[in-house]
Design a protein around this motif. Structure first.
Motif, PDB file in Angstrom:
ATOM      1  N   ALA A  96       0.831  -1.207   0.000  1.00  0.00           N
ATOM      2  CA  ALA A  96       0.000   0.000   0.000  1.00  0.00           C
ATOM      3  C   ALA A  96       0.865   1.256   0.000  1.00  0.00           C
ATOM      4  CB  ALA A  96      -0.931  -0.004   1.209  1.00  0.00           C
ATOM      5  N   ARG A 100       1.022   4.374  -2.713  1.00  0.00           N
ATOM      6  CA  ARG A 100       0.953   5.806  -2.381  1.00  0.00           C
ATOM      7  C   ARG A 100       2.146   6.556  -2.977  1.00  0.00           C
ATOM      8  NH1 ARG A 100      -0.886   3.915   2.601  1.00  0.00           N
ATOM      9  NH2 ARG A 100       1.177   4.159   3.525  1.00  0.00           N
ATOM     10  N   GLN A 143      -5.786  -0.019  -1.902  1.00  0.00           N
ATOM     11  CA  GLN A 143      -5.086   1.268  -1.915  1.00  0.00           C
ATOM     12  C   GLN A 143      -5.045   1.835  -3.340  1.00  0.00           C
ATOM     13  OE1 GLN A 143      -3.946   2.884   0.853  1.00  0.00           O
ATOM     14  NE2 GLN A 143      -3.529   4.621  -0.504  1.00  0.00           N
ATOM     15  N   GLU A 147      -6.725   5.342  -4.475  1.00  0.00           N
ATOM     16  CA  GLU A 147      -5.956   6.412  -5.137  1.00  0.00           C
ATOM     17  C   GLU A 147      -6.661   6.834  -6.430  1.00  0.00           C
ATOM     18  OE1 GLU A 147      -3.284   8.076  -4.248  1.00  0.00           O
ATOM     19  OE2 GLU A 147      -2.519   6.908  -2.564  1.00  0.00           O
TER      20      GLU A 147
END
Ligand code: ATP
Length: 270
Positions: A96, A100, A143, A147
Motif C-alpha cells: 500500500a 501511495r 489502496q 488512489e
C-alpha cells in the motif's frame, strides 16, 4: 528503493508510428487517455466523466507497454511504470505504501501516464483470501482503487494497467469508475505482422530481395516481440557473415532459429 521498482521516463521516444497493426486498439487508447488530457473541456461540455482506468489485456509481447509509452510521449506526459509483482511484499502495509509513493511520483510529474504491468499479481481471483499473504495483496489493491477514486477527472494523471491473464482477474476491479475500459490486444494478423516487420527494419540496411509479405505470411501466431526478435537476429546473421546488408535468407534463417528456440523451450520440463 523507489528507483529500483519504478521506471520513470520524462518523454519516452516512442510514437504512434512505432506501433504496428493495432489501429482499433490505438484509437481506443487515444480516445480514453489522450483526449481527456488534451481536451478536458470536451468532457465537461458533454457532461460525462472520462474513463478512470484502462485495462489492456492479451498475450505477452503484443505491444501493450509500447502503446502506453506512445500515448505518454504523444501527450508530453511522464511515463511511470511499475510491475504488479513489485507491489507484492511480505511486510504488512508495504504494498500500500508503494502504491501511495507511485501516485505521489505521478502528482510530482504531472501530466503523467501511470502504467501498471502484471496487474493480475495484485488483482487475481483468490480461492482462499483468508491467508495473511492474500490479505496483504488485497490491501494493496484497495489502496490502488482508492488512489484512483481520489483524483479529480481533469485528466492530468491517467492510469493504464495490463495483464496476460485476463481470466484470472478479480471482477471487482472492472467495475464502473475503476478499470472500466477494456481493450484486447491480440497477436497481430498477417497484415499487422507485415507492418511490424517494416517498423523494425526501418533503420536496418535491408537488401532489395527482402519480401515482407512473405515473411508475414510465414510467421503465423507470432507476437510483435517475436517479429522484432527475428529482425534483430537477421542482422546478427549478416554480421556473422561479415556483410553490411541483410538479405531475405538472413530473415529466413532468423525465423527458423526462433522457431527452434521456441520448440526447445517448450520441450524443457518446467
Ligand atoms: P508483456 O505482456 O510481456 O509485458 P507487452 O504487450 O507489454 O508484453 P511490449 O513490451 O509492448 O509487449 O512489446 C515488446 C517489444 O516488442 C516492443 O518494445 C516492440 O519493440 C515489439 N512489439 C510488440 N508489439 C508490437 C507492435 N504491435 N508493433 C510494433 N512493435 C511491437
Amino acid at each position: 528503493v523507489r528507483a529500483r521498482v519504478m521506471e520513470v521516463e520524462e518523454s519516452p521516444d516512442v510514437g504512434y508510428e512505432d506501433v504496428g497493426g493495432l489501429d482499433d486498439q490505438l484509437r481506443e487508447v487515444r480516445e480514453t487517455v489522450e483526449l481527456p488530457m488534451k481536451d478536458p473541456e470536451l468532457f465537461e461540455t458533454v457532461g460525462i466523466d472520462p474513463p478512470s482506468g484502462v485495462l489492456l489485456h492479451g498475450p505477452p509481447g503484443t505491444g501493450k507497454t509500447l502503446m502506453a509509452k506512445a500515448v505518454a510521449n504523444q501527450t508530453d506526459a511522464t511515463f511511470i511504470k511499475m510491475a504488479g509483482s513489485e507491489l507484492v511484499h511480505k511486510f504488512i502495509g508495504e504494498g500500500a505504501k508503494l502504491v501511495r509513493d507511485l501516485f505521489q511520483v505521478a502528482r510530482d510529474h504531472e501530466p503523467a501516464v501511470v502504467f501498471i504491468d502484471e496487474i493480475d499479481a495484485i488483482a487475481s481471483k483468490r480461492t482462499d483470501s483468508k491467508t495473511s499473504g492474500d490479505a496483504e495483496v488485497q490491501r494493496t489493491m484497495m489502496q490502488l482503487l482508492s488512489e484512483m477514486d481520489g483524483f479529480d477527472e481533469r485528466g492530468e494523471i491517467r492510469i493504464i494497467a495490463a495483464t496476460n491473464r485476463f481470466d484470472m482477474l478479480d471482477r471487482a476491479i472492472l467495475r464502473p469508475g475503476r478499470f472500466d475500459r477494456l481493450i484486447e490486444v491480440p497477436n497481430p494478423d498477417v497484415t499487422g505482422r507485415e507492418k511490424i516487420f517494416r517498423i523494425h527494419t526501418r533503420s536496418m540496411n535491408v537488401a532489395d530481395d527482402v519480401d515482407y509479405a512473405k515473411l508475414a505470411a510465414d510467421t503465423d501466431d507470432l507476437s510483435g516481440a517475436d517479429v522484432k526478435a527475428i529482425c534483430t537476429e537477421a542482422g546478427m546473421f549478416a554480421i556473422r557473415d561479415d556483410r553490411e546488408q541483410i538479405t531475405m535468407q538472413d530473415f529466413e534463417n532468423a525465423r527458423e532459429k526462433l522457431e527452434q528456440d521456441a520448440d526447445a523451450a517448450s520441450a524443457e520440463p518446467s
